[in-house]
Design a protein around this motif. Structure first.
Motif, PDB file in Angstrom:
ATOM      1  N   ALA A  91      13.994 136.396  59.641  1.00 45.54           N
ATOM      2  CA  ALA A  91      14.767 135.572  60.581  1.00 45.54           C
ATOM      3  C   ALA A  91      16.266 135.680  60.337  1.00 45.54           C
ATOM      4  O   ALA A  91      17.068 135.529  61.250  1.00 45.54           O
ATOM      5  CB  ALA A  91      14.321 134.111  60.489  1.00 45.54           C
ATOM      6  N   SER A  92      16.652 135.958  59.093  1.00 40.47           N
ATOM      7  CA  SER A  92      18.081 135.989  58.775  1.00 40.47           C
ATOM      8  C   SER A  92      18.706 137.373  58.946  1.00 40.47           C
ATOM      9  O   SER A  92      19.874 137.567  58.633  1.00 40.47           O
ATOM     10  CB  SER A  92      18.291 135.500  57.344  1.00 40.47           C
ATOM     11  N   ILE A  93      17.925 138.331  59.425  1.00 43.73           N
ATOM     12  CA  ILE A  93      18.451 139.691  59.644  1.00 43.73           C
ATOM     13  C   ILE A  93      19.193 139.695  60.977  1.00 43.73           C
ATOM     14  O   ILE A  93      18.582 139.689  62.041  1.00 43.73           O
ATOM     15  CB  ILE A  93      17.300 140.719  59.672  1.00 43.73           C
ATOM     16  N   MET A  94      20.517 139.692  60.928  1.00 45.47           N
ATOM     17  CA  MET A  94      21.285 139.553  62.162  1.00 45.47           C
ATOM     18  C   MET A  94      22.017 140.860  62.503  1.00 45.47           C
ATOM     19  O   MET A  94      22.181 141.738  61.671  1.00 45.47           O
ATOM     20  CB  MET A  94      22.277 138.403  62.031  1.00 45.47           C
ATOM     21  N   GLY A  95      22.461 140.943  63.750  1.00 48.42           N
ATOM     22  CA  GLY A  95      23.236 142.098  64.191  1.00 48.42           C
ATOM     23  C   GLY A  95      22.421 143.374  64.149  1.00 48.42           C
ATOM     24  O   GLY A  95      21.225 143.366  64.432  1.00 48.42           O
ATOM     25  N   SER A  96      23.058 144.472  63.775  1.00 46.88           N
ATOM     26  CA  SER A  96      22.386 145.763  63.888  1.00 46.88           C
ATOM     27  C   SER A  96      21.625 146.158  62.623  1.00 46.88           C
ATOM     28  O   SER A  96      21.181 147.293  62.495  1.00 46.88           O
ATOM     29  CB  SER A  96      23.406 146.841  64.233  1.00 46.88           C
ATOM     30  N   LEU A  97      21.450 145.230  61.686  1.00 49.62           N
ATOM     31  CA  LEU A  97      20.682 145.553  60.487  1.00 49.62           C
ATOM     32  C   LEU A  97      19.216 145.834  60.812  1.00 49.62           C
ATOM     33  O   LEU A  97      18.703 145.383  61.825  1.00 49.62           O
ATOM     34  CB  LEU A  97      20.738 144.396  59.485  1.00 49.62           C
ATOM     35  N   ASN A  98      18.564 146.574  59.941  1.00 50.52           N
ATOM     36  CA  ASN A  98      17.117 146.762  59.995  1.00 50.52           C
ATOM     37  C   ASN A  98      16.506 146.121  58.751  1.00 50.52           C
ATOM     38  O   ASN A  98      17.183 145.963  57.737  1.00 50.52           O
ATOM     39  CB  ASN A  98      16.762 148.244  59.978  1.00 50.52           C
ATOM     40  N   ALA A  99      15.240 145.754  58.849  1.00 53.11           N
ATOM     41  CA  ALA A  99      14.544 145.211  57.682  1.00 53.11           C
ATOM     42  C   ALA A  99      13.062 145.471  57.821  1.00 53.11           C
ATOM     43  O   ALA A  99      12.554 145.623  58.932  1.00 53.11           O
ATOM     44  CB  ALA A  99      14.797 143.707  57.553  1.00 53.11           C
ATOM     45  N   ALA A 100      12.379 145.534  56.700  1.00 52.59           N
ATOM     46  CA  ALA A 100      10.927 145.706  56.716  1.00 52.59           C
ATOM     47  C   ALA A 100      10.299 144.905  55.593  1.00 52.59           C
ATOM     48  O   ALA A 100      10.852 144.824  54.497  1.00 52.59           O
ATOM     49  CB  ALA A 100      10.572 147.181  56.564  1.00 52.59           C
ATOM     50  N   LEU A 101       9.163 144.296  55.892  1.00 51.15           N
ATOM     51  CA  LEU A 101       8.346 143.598  54.898  1.00 51.15           C
ATOM     52  C   LEU A 101       7.049 144.347  54.760  1.00 51.15           C
ATOM     53  O   LEU A 101       6.417 144.672  55.772  1.00 51.15           O
ATOM     54  CB  LEU A 101       7.962 142.196  55.377  1.00 51.15           C
TER      55      LEU A 101
END
Lengths: 437, 437
Positions: free
Chosen positions: A276-286
């Protein structure tokens, strides 16, 4: 495959990423490879276009397929893009003659990954693609190699920076989708034709590739359920926020029994959900896996620097004799794609547009009760001054998606309901249960 | 090194991790390696100790050094621990005869990494150690391989789960250090002698190893500045919180010009710092590198499952012919350890214990002004009913650490100041500036 003295490299495609890669590999003191990664030839659409980097020292090819066929090139770096056409042809030609391929082309891998992996196994030419998913975030190698000792249950991520930027901007600026998109196009954050991104297709290519590696199954793009961000309204963002959720485009692959569920779609995440806290153009993976537990990766998902860095890491793998089968295991050890879309259960969000009149709420909750669905929260905000309709949102307790769809049909037929209900899943914050520890 | 048909494995040490590894590798349907990772011999302190797993099928060695010398073992898995003694001897014996080593032993690598890497290069026996840092979080491979195309500027992390658990518990329960530690020892989260963890030494071993890889320099444990969590008080946690910060034990390696700064110490992180939300026994690492940008990794840093999973991934690397030089590059390409401790600048936190009397604040701020240090925030809370002293905390604007230490000396000599000032650095939230993109 063993360690090489040097790698002779041909780069097909000299856009933002190709230019960044040249900057990284070349120059008086190269940043990587100590001079052993040697660019010898390049190909692009326009030789004389003004570029940051001097390409006069490299052999030039108008046609990337000719570049790929050049016998003294050890590795083709394919940065053309597109699932078919010259990109595919060039990659095939290179692999056929036993040369290696490094590519950032997610569409190609999602659509033709199995075919290319087979070709690679036949000839010994390897195909590496860290840059295809998550830009500089090393999620491909992590799932392929670092998770080799664990069994992956679920993998979810924010894999398209454009969509995440649009949603973040809508939330922080309070402007509507069309306006934010137009700005993003002006600033170069979104393509003139944004369909690949905003329609969810780019994220779908990526989750398809990751799922193949994580679940040791053949990539199967047809199996991905895809929904984009185009229909998300400011009301959705605002009302979900009041209920404690943020809307994100979530790409998710999940093992359910023997089947695999693959989805890209907008979903609600509680504010304390790690994505939820990944904002803007960042990517993330769990990644939830047993026995390693939950792993989180965050990084810049696009752009010259991150992507060139990922391509360079693949080149170093080839130089040092690393890099295995395309999807982490030989094709023969990959399960056939598990096409069954298992029945989905979970909590859901539903947004209605209703004519504000007495009895609407009772009628809606009656439709849900008939399908034995319990409501968890319900929110109606005051209607705008002379607005004929008003949005209502609710979240359900855990229920079957098919039951909810049936209830939605009933609700849609109510006279006071002005538009088909909009349904989005709620992603749970906790990791999948695991067995040990 | 090329792909192997199978790997014959000897495991030295059958504690929590060794038992977990056996569980992962063995049994009717092994979770990894498809039967090609074959445990053939084991060694531990006590053969007849009751264990979850049946070890009767493996050859038994009382002495791990004898196990390591066994000619038909391809890989020694060293899970004994300790920087010297039998662990070191066994690893040396294995490498000397060209066998590979997989180890979770951070102390051994931090203290003797250079020596072991030299031995490995001499004989071709490889030494892999993903499990030594961050448990299941694949940070060693990421820095070694995925970041090969980037230049690392800074690497910071929460690398000791015990300390992080203690600090999290103090904050959430409001209980003091000694009580929380005693509970943790009772629950098995902290050792009977907790010095290695709470003194910061375990995290120091880990940052020393990561820094060697990230900065391509020889590991140099003597160079790490180490401070533990023992002196952190509830007042520190509470008052830092009121100023918008959380206290964490931060392990940090930073390139400053040509020198490298290496520290493990308590630091203040603004609540929106990416490491501030890592609670309990989780581990996390931030890498700032050019041109990839900032990468974040989060995972479970200890325990049977995560650690066994990391060991298994190293074994798969060996089975499939991957795995390079111990610290990512041959020793000859590693810079000598950059011992110079560069002068530190930044913002700092200072906690004072003062006798509450008129003029104290003026005197303190005068001491700071004499060193040209500006105060950013200042906080004094009402003293507890009959407490003779009261804590005061302040944060500075950016200044040189040497100037602050000089000011602290002046402050300590003030009559109203009851104890030496406690200084902690404030970690900035933003990533290091990078050059591209």
């Amino acid at each position: 495959m063993s360690q090489k003295k040097e790698l002779r490299i041909g780069i097909a495609g000299l856009g933002v990423v190709g230019g960044g890669l040249l900057k990284l590999l070349e120059g008086p003191s190269p940043r990587v490879g100590g001079g052993r990664l040697k660019v010898v030839a390049v190909s692009a659409r326009n030789r004389s276009r003004k570029r940051d980097v001097d390409i006069s020292a490299y052999e030039w090819f108008d046609d990337p397929v000719d570049l790929a066929a050049k016998q003294d090139i050890d590795v083709l770096v394919e940065l053309i893009g597109g699932s078919d056409g010259p990109a595919k042809k060039a990659v095939e030609i290179a692999l056929k003659r036993g040369a290696h391929v490094v590519t950032a082309n997610k569409a190609l891998l999602a659509m033709h990954g199995e075919e290319l992996a087979a070709l690679s196994e036949e000839t010994g030419g390897r195909i590496l693609f860290e840059a295809a998913v998550g830009g500089g975030m090393p999620i491909v190698k992590a799932v392929k190699e670092s998770l080799a000792g664990s069994l992956v249950y679920a993998l979810s991520g924010i894999l398209n920076g454009t969509c995440n930027y649009l949603l973040s901007e809508m939330e922080t600026s309070g402007r509507k989708y069309e306006d934010v998109l137009a700005d993003a196009q002006r600033l170069g954050y979104a393509e003139a034709d944004p369909t690949m991104d905003v329609g969810g297709f780019d994220a779908a290519h990526k989750i398809c590739i990751l799922a193949a590696i994580a679940f040791r199954a053949r990539p199967d793009f047809a199996h991905v359920g895809i929904e984009g961000v185009e229909a998300i309204t400011l009301d959705d963002i605002r009302l979900a926020g009041k209920l404690g959720y943020r809307i994100k485009l979530v790409a998710k692959a999940e093992r359910i029994g023997e089947a695999v569920s693959l989805h890209v779609r907008p979903a609600l995440l509680a504010f304390d959900h790690p994505l939820a806290s990944i904002m803007g153009s960042l990517n993330a993976a769990l990644v939830d896996a047993d026995p390693v537990g939950r792993l989180t990766f965050i990084g810049r998902g696009a752009g010259a620097g991150p992507t060139a860095s990922a391509v360079a890491a693949d080149l170093m793998d080839l130089l040092e004799g690393r890099g295995g089968p395309a999807f982490g295991a030989p094709l023969g050890e990959l399960a056939p794609a598990a096409r069954a879309q298992p029945e989905e259960r979970g909590r859901f969000y539903m947004r209605l547009i209703v004519n504000d009149r007495p009895g609407v709420i009772a009628a809606v909750s009656d439709c849900l009760a008939k399908e034995k669905i319990s409501i968890e929260s319900f929110l109606q905000m005051p209607a705008a001054p002379d607005a004929p309709t008003v949005p209502i949102v609710l979240t359900t307790q855990p229920c079957a998606r098919v039951a909810l769809d049936a209830a939605a049909k009933r609700i849609e037929s109510l006279e006071a309901v002005a538009a088909p209900p909009r349904i989005m899943p709620i992603e749970e914050t906790d990791a999948h249960p695991h067995f040990w520890n």
